[in-house]
Scaffold this motif. Structure first.
Motif, PDB file in Angstrom:
ATOM      1  N   THR A  66     -33.584 -51.975 -45.151  1.00  0.00           N
ATOM      2  CA  THR A  66     -33.726 -50.860 -46.089  1.00  0.00           C
ATOM      3  C   THR A  66     -33.543 -51.401 -47.501  1.00  0.00           C
ATOM      4  N   PRO A  67     -33.901 -50.632 -48.510  1.00  0.00           N
ATOM      5  CA  PRO A  67     -33.635 -51.122 -49.864  1.00  0.00           C
ATOM      6  C   PRO A  67     -32.146 -51.434 -50.011  1.00  0.00           C
ATOM      7  N   TYR A  96     -25.093 -55.422 -52.486  1.00  0.00           N
ATOM      8  CA  TYR A  96     -25.717 -56.352 -51.541  1.00  0.00           C
ATOM      9  C   TYR A  96     -26.405 -57.476 -52.305  1.00  0.00           C
ATOM     10  N   ILE A  97     -27.186 -57.119 -53.329  1.00  0.00           N
ATOM     11  CA  ILE A  97     -27.917 -58.116 -54.114  1.00  0.00           C
ATOM     12  C   ILE A  97     -26.929 -59.078 -54.788  1.00  0.00           C
ATOM     13  N   ARG A 147     -34.745 -50.797 -58.262  1.00  0.00           N
ATOM     14  CA  ARG A 147     -34.744 -51.220 -56.859  1.00  0.00           C
ATOM     15  C   ARG A 147     -35.808 -52.305 -56.698  1.00  0.00           C
ATOM     16  N   PRO A 148     -35.558 -53.293 -55.869  1.00  0.00           N
ATOM     17  CA  PRO A 148     -36.567 -54.331 -55.657  1.00  0.00           C
ATOM     18  C   PRO A 148     -37.831 -53.751 -55.013  1.00  0.00           C
ATOM     19  N   GLU A 176     -35.412 -61.599 -48.673  1.00  0.00           N
ATOM     20  CA  GLU A 176     -35.141 -61.826 -47.247  1.00  0.00           C
ATOM     21  C   GLU A 176     -35.455 -63.272 -46.878  1.00  0.00           C
ATOM     22  N   ALA A 177     -36.519 -63.833 -47.439  1.00  0.00           N
ATOM     23  CA  ALA A 177     -36.856 -65.234 -47.172  1.00  0.00           C
ATOM     24  C   ALA A 177     -35.754 -66.165 -47.686  1.00  0.00           C
ATOM     25  N   LEU A 178     -35.180 -65.855 -48.848  1.00  0.00           N
ATOM     26  CA  LEU A 178     -34.060 -66.630 -49.381  1.00  0.00           C
ATOM     27  C   LEU A 178     -32.863 -66.588 -48.427  1.00  0.00           C
ATOM     28  N   ARG A 179     -32.574 -65.388 -47.925  1.00  0.00           N
ATOM     29  CA  ARG A 179     -31.445 -65.213 -47.013  1.00  0.00           C
ATOM     30  C   ARG A 179     -31.675 -65.991 -45.725  1.00  0.00           C
TER      31      ARG A 179
END
Length: 141
Positions: A75-76, A81-82, A116-117, A126-129
């Motif tokens: 979800t956003p 979180y960011i 918001r992203p 998500e790819a970074l994570r």
């Protein structure tokens, strides 16, 4: 002859005794029914008045980082979180912005909740994570 010692007063709680505490095993539930078990360093804990383990801010920050890294982004994300993800990855706002293909000011606005992203940015975050999990991330502060 007896010497007089000046008594010094401190405001607030009395200073905690410097006691070597053992590491504390900790388990937490993750989305999807998974459980994550870790050991929290004893220096990040204290004993509460009732004798239970009290987590100090470093321990809470550590657990927040783990939860962010091991929770899929569906979800956003919240501003927290960011921020926690960026800090867990050891990135500055400018570095995260470069990786996400946005400006530093945009990342700052994500972190304070003004923006918001986008879907594209979420995929890059998500790819970074995922890459961090694959490569391994040192979370101890």
């Amino acid at each position: 002859m007896a010497t007089l010692q000046k008594k010094t007063w401190r405001r607030g709680r009395p200073r905690a005794q410097q006691v070597q505490r053992a590491d504390v095993p900790w388990a937490m539930k993750l989305p999807g029914g998974r459980t994550l078990a870790v050991e929290i360093p004893g220096r990040w804990t204290a004993e509460d008045r009732d004798g239970s383990t009290l987590l100090l801010p470093d321990a809470v920050r550590f657990l927040d980082r783990l939860q962010v890294l091991f929770s899929c982004l569906r979800t956003p994300p919240s501003p927290g979180y960011i921020t926690v993800l960026r800090e867990a990855l050891g990135m500055t706002q400018a570095e995260m912005a470069r990786q996400a293909g946005v400006g530093k000011l945009t990342v700052s606005k994500w972190e304070i909740g003004l923006l918001r992203p986008s879907a594209t940015s979420l995929q890059k975050i998500e790819a970074l994570r995922q890459r961090a999990i694959k490569d391994g991330v040192e979370l101890a502060g």
